[in-house]
Motif scaffolding. Sequence first.
Motif, PDB file in Angstrom:
ATOM      1  N   GLU A 196       3.542  18.114 -14.625  1.00 47.87           N
ATOM      2  CA  GLU A 196       2.334  18.114 -15.438  1.00 47.87           C
ATOM      3  C   GLU A 196       1.970  19.509 -15.923  1.00 47.87           C
ATOM      4  OE1 GLU A 196      -0.748  16.296 -13.210  1.00 47.87           O
ATOM      5  OE2 GLU A 196       0.129  14.283 -13.279  1.00 47.87           O
ATOM      6  N   ASP A 197       2.391  20.516 -15.156  1.00 47.84           N
ATOM      7  CA  ASP A 197       2.095  21.902 -15.523  1.00 47.84           C
ATOM      8  C   ASP A 197       3.178  22.501 -16.419  1.00 47.84           C
ATOM      9  OD1 ASP A 197      -0.185  21.770 -13.961  1.00 47.84           O
ATOM     10  OD2 ASP A 197       0.880  22.430 -12.165  1.00 47.84           O
ATOM     11  N   GLY A 198       4.126  21.664 -16.879  1.00 42.86           N
ATOM     12  CA  GLY A 198       5.194  22.141 -17.738  1.00 42.86           C
ATOM     13  C   GLY A 198       6.411  22.588 -16.955  1.00 42.86           C
ATOM     14  N   ASP A 199       7.294  23.313 -17.619  1.00 37.81           N
ATOM     15  CA  ASP A 199       8.509  23.797 -16.981  1.00 37.81           C
ATOM     16  C   ASP A 199       8.174  24.870 -15.958  1.00 37.81           C
ATOM     17  OD1 ASP A 199       9.590  22.157 -18.831  1.00 37.81           O
ATOM     18  OD2 ASP A 199      10.675  23.690 -19.950  1.00 37.81           O
TER      19      ASP A 199
ATOM     20  N   ALA B 104       0.853  -1.188   0.000  1.00 35.90           N
ATOM     21  CA  ALA B 104       0.000   0.000   0.000  1.00 35.90           C
ATOM     22  C   ALA B 104       0.888   1.237   0.000  1.00 35.90           C
ATOM     23  CB  ALA B 104      -0.893   0.004   1.238  1.00 35.90           C
ATOM     24  N   PHE B 105       0.665   2.120  -0.964  1.00 39.85           N
ATOM     25  CA  PHE B 105       1.446   3.350  -1.062  1.00 39.85           C
ATOM     26  C   PHE B 105       0.626   4.526  -0.551  1.00 39.85           C
ATOM     27  CE2 PHE B 105       3.342   0.563  -4.239  1.00 39.85           C
ATOM     28  CZ  PHE B 105       4.692   0.716  -3.963  1.00 39.85           C
ATOM     29  N   ARG B 106       1.277   5.385   0.213  1.00 40.04           N
ATOM     30  CA  ARG B 106       0.602   6.547   0.779  1.00 40.04           C
ATOM     31  C   ARG B 106       0.712   7.730  -0.166  1.00 40.04           C
ATOM     32  NH1 ARG B 106       3.188   3.837   4.832  1.00 40.04           N
ATOM     33  NH2 ARG B 106       1.972   3.342   6.697  1.00 40.04           N
ATOM     34  N   LYS B 107      -0.397   8.390  -0.434  1.00 43.18           N
ATOM     35  CA  LYS B 107      -0.404   9.591  -1.252  1.00 43.18           C
ATOM     36  C   LYS B 107       0.262  10.737  -0.481  1.00 43.18           C
ATOM     37  CE  LYS B 107      -2.625   8.201  -4.951  1.00 43.18           C
ATOM     38  NZ  LYS B 107      -1.950   8.202  -6.286  1.00 43.18           N
ATOM     39  N   LEU B 108       1.219  11.384  -1.105  1.00 39.45           N
ATOM     40  CA  LEU B 108       1.901  12.493  -0.437  1.00 39.45           C
ATOM     41  C   LEU B 108       0.941  13.650  -0.155  1.00 39.45           C
ATOM     42  CD1 LEU B 108       5.288  12.499  -2.376  1.00 39.45           C
ATOM     43  CD2 LEU B 108       4.932  11.887   0.032  1.00 39.45           C
ATOM     44  N   ALA B 109      -0.059  13.816  -1.005  1.00 38.26           N
ATOM     45  CA  ALA B 109      -1.051  14.863  -0.764  1.00 38.26           C
ATOM     46  C   ALA B 109      -1.783  14.609   0.550  1.00 38.26           C
ATOM     47  CB  ALA B 109      -2.047  14.925  -1.920  1.00 38.26           C
ATOM     48  N   ASP B 110      -2.052  13.331   0.852  1.00 38.68           N
ATOM     49  CA  ASP B 110      -2.697  12.985   2.118  1.00 38.68           C
ATOM     50  C   ASP B 110      -1.721  13.122   3.281  1.00 38.68           C
ATOM     51  OD1 ASP B 110      -5.001  12.385   0.706  1.00 38.68           O
ATOM     52  OD2 ASP B 110      -4.520  10.250   0.536  1.00 38.68           O
ATOM     53  N   VAL B 111      -0.454  12.727   3.036  1.00 31.76           N
ATOM     54  CA  VAL B 111       0.569  12.814   4.081  1.00 31.76           C
ATOM     55  C   VAL B 111       0.722  14.247   4.582  1.00 31.76           C
ATOM     56  CG1 VAL B 111       3.064  12.670   4.492  1.00 31.76           C
ATOM     57  CG2 VAL B 111       1.869  10.767   3.393  1.00 31.76           C
ATOM     58  N   PHE B 112       0.779  15.200   3.647  1.00 28.93           N
ATOM     59  CA  PHE B 112       1.043  16.582   4.033  1.00 28.93           C
ATOM     60  C   PHE B 112      -0.221  17.422   4.224  1.00 28.93           C
ATOM     61  CE2 PHE B 112       5.125  15.580   1.750  1.00 28.93           C
ATOM     62  CZ  PHE B 112       5.905  15.573   2.896  1.00 28.93           C
ATOM     63  N   ALA B 113      -1.395  16.809   4.058  1.00 27.60           N
ATOM     64  CA  ALA B 113      -2.646  17.548   4.235  1.00 27.60           C
ATOM     65  C   ALA B 113      -2.743  18.092   5.658  1.00 27.60           C
ATOM     66  CB  ALA B 113      -3.837  16.644   3.934  1.00 27.60           C
ATOM     67  N   GLY B 114      -3.044  19.365   5.781  1.00 27.25           N
ATOM     68  CA  GLY B 114      -3.218  19.971   7.093  1.00 27.25           C
ATOM     69  C   GLY B 114      -1.939  20.337   7.808  1.00 27.25           C
ATOM     70  N   THR B 115      -0.775  20.101   7.182  1.00 27.79           N
ATOM     71  CA  THR B 115       0.504  20.406   7.833  1.00 27.79           C
ATOM     72  C   THR B 115       1.037  21.773   7.456  1.00 27.79           C
ATOM     73  OG1 THR B 115       1.874  19.494   6.047  1.00 27.79           O
ATOM     74  CG2 THR B 115       1.089  17.956   7.749  1.00 27.79           C
ATOM     75  N   GLY B 116       0.491  22.354   6.399  1.00 26.81           N
ATOM     76  CA  GLY B 116       1.037  23.615   5.900  1.00 26.81           C
ATOM     77  C   GLY B 116       2.128  23.429   4.867  1.00 26.81           C
ATOM     78  N   VAL B 117       2.571  22.183   4.660  1.00 28.95           N
ATOM     79  CA  VAL B 117       3.601  21.898   3.659  1.00 28.95           C
ATOM     80  C   VAL B 117       2.965  21.886   2.275  1.00 28.95           C
ATOM     81  CG1 VAL B 117       5.248  20.180   2.805  1.00 28.95           C
ATOM     82  CG2 VAL B 117       4.998  20.570   5.268  1.00 28.95           C
ATOM     83  N   ARG B 118       3.556  22.619   1.360  1.00 30.08           N
ATOM     84  CA  ARG B 118       3.091  22.629  -0.022  1.00 30.08           C
ATOM     85  C   ARG B 118       3.778  21.505  -0.794  1.00 30.08           C
ATOM     86  NH1 ARG B 118       3.229  29.053  -1.768  1.00 30.08           N
ATOM     87  NH2 ARG B 118       1.987  29.851  -0.014  1.00 30.08           N
ATOM     88  N   LEU B 119       3.021  20.807  -1.620  1.00 30.51           N
ATOM     89  CA  LEU B 119       3.570  19.713  -2.415  1.00 30.51           C
ATOM     90  C   LEU B 119       3.568  20.112  -3.887  1.00 30.51           C
ATOM     91  CD1 LEU B 119       4.546  16.770  -2.730  1.00 30.51           C
ATOM     92  CD2 LEU B 119       2.130  16.102  -2.868  1.00 30.51           C
ATOM     93  N   ARG B 120       4.727  20.005  -4.521  1.00 29.11           N
ATOM     94  CA  ARG B 120       4.844  20.267  -5.956  1.00 29.11           C
ATOM     95  C   ARG B 120       5.288  18.966  -6.622  1.00 29.11           C
ATOM     96  NH1 ARG B 120       6.131  24.809  -9.284  1.00 29.11           N
ATOM     97  NH2 ARG B 120       5.979  24.081 -11.449  1.00 29.11           N
ATOM     98  N   LEU B 121       4.385  18.362  -7.405  1.00 35.02           N
ATOM     99  CA  LEU B 121       4.708  17.127  -8.104  1.00 35.02           C
ATOM    100  C   LEU B 121       5.427  17.483  -9.399  1.00 35.02           C
ATOM    101  CD1 LEU B 121       1.436  15.052  -7.578  1.00 35.02           C
ATOM    102  CD2 LEU B 121       3.611  14.887  -6.341  1.00 35.02           C
ATOM    103  N   ALA B 122       6.713  17.294  -9.406  1.00 30.46           N
ATOM    104  CA  ALA B 122       7.530  17.663 -10.553  1.00 30.46           C
ATOM    105  C   ALA B 122       8.899  17.000 -10.427  1.00 30.46           C
ATOM    106  CB  ALA B 122       7.689  19.184 -10.638  1.00 30.46           C
ATOM    107  N   ARG B 123       9.586  16.938 -11.536  1.00 33.57           N
ATOM    108  CA  ARG B 123      10.945  16.388 -11.572  1.00 33.57           C
ATOM    109  C   ARG B 123      11.943  17.543 -11.577  1.00 33.57           C
ATOM    110  NH1 ARG B 123      14.183  15.156 -15.916  1.00 33.57           N
ATOM    111  NH2 ARG B 123      12.421  15.484 -17.358  1.00 33.57           N
ATOM    112  N   VAL B 124      12.932  17.447 -10.714  1.00 36.74           N
ATOM    113  CA  VAL B 124      13.963  18.486 -10.644  1.00 36.74           C
ATOM    114  C   VAL B 124      14.921  18.310 -11.817  1.00 36.74           C
ATOM    115  CG1 VAL B 124      15.859  19.446  -9.273  1.00 36.74           C
ATOM    116  CG2 VAL B 124      13.792  18.610  -8.136  1.00 36.74           C
ATOM    117  N   THR B 125      15.145  19.380 -12.571  1.00 36.02           N
ATOM    118  CA  THR B 125      16.057  19.313 -13.719  1.00 36.02           C
ATOM    119  C   THR B 125      17.320  20.133 -13.507  1.00 36.02           C
ATOM    120  OG1 THR B 125      14.887  21.141 -14.808  1.00 36.02           O
ATOM    121  CG2 THR B 125      14.169  18.889 -15.325  1.00 36.02           C
TER     122      THR B 125
END
Length: 396
Positions: A92-95, A57-78
Amino acid sequence: MKHRIVVLGAGYAGAFAAGNLARRLSPADTEITVVNAESDFVERMRLHQLAIGQDLAFRKLADVFAGTGVRLRLARVTGVDPERRTVAVIGEDGDGELAYDTLLYALGSSVAHHGVPGVAEYAFDVTGRSSALRLRERLAGLGEGGTVLVVGEGLTGIETATEFAESRPDLSVALAARGELGAWLSPKARRHLCQAFNRLGITVHEQTRIEAVEPTRAIAASGMSISADVTVWSAGFAVHPIAAASGLEVAETGQIVVDRTMRSVSHPDVYAAGDCANAIGENGRPLPMSCASAGLTNMQATAAIIARLTGGEVPTLGLKYHGNHISLGRRDAIFQMVDGDALSKSWYLGGRTAARLKSGVLKGAGWGIAHPTFGMPKHKRRLAAAPDRAGVSVSA
């Protein structure tokens, strides 16, 4: 303006660090963003289980950080530009580009090919979820008598070989070791390991350096050919070249050179934790790439960041191993105590008790990730003043 903290990577080091920072720093004057390529937290220590067909079972990071104040950006670091204090990402939102005041670099590692011909083309590994799923599909297609060769006698190689042999007794599993199997263990622990390999029917090729991988075999330095329908490469880890390309000072391994507080020696507003940090342990040697190192370094890095931002005294936490924990399938394991020089002591724990202990460690780590701000204090620490570029508070 809020102080911008960007955490690159949400593995064991990055996820724990982000939660710790959110737990202790006031959101009134700090902003924490985590950048991760995958939407789930991936328990790397369980990927050999995923590869052999076990459902995790994999935990969704959006659920992990929900309510913590941590912002999650799903992206690959280039890329990272430490002079401009920006991180380049693509998702998903581009560069895009993220600006930071303090950066915690925790992008982890991947499999090290060591320049061996055929590894990239024909070998499999369990260092990431996508690669583990690719291996899972291949193993599912192997019928009775299929041959699997695991290359590497480290913790990953041992756990992979034993998990595969226990879960799929219809397969013929072998392990290629450059030296002696478990040579670094105490004599009693090594006997336990060898007995487990014998019990599971795993063939061990000791003193065997693999110098080439082909579709149906591996070639050793001696010229010996080892037949394998599947070759699993677990002969070490390597970090992504992003850090070196950014201009940060790195070691020969590509890991970021840090001081005792996990701060980059070349760019003081950058910290590193986990496999990508060239951190020196209390024995004077670099910490190995491992989950244990992720824990030690992320705790030191976050403690240093918090202290410097809030005007406190920077602590130096312990960077010392106490033991190695090795799963041998689901019902057996070894816990080997080590001394200050990371050399094995005579005492070890083995069998079902050690397996239950390892299971508890894994569950505890997973629970900690799922509850990143557990025990959150009522009064979070405020920044002492406007921090300078080095992350040290200065008077207005």
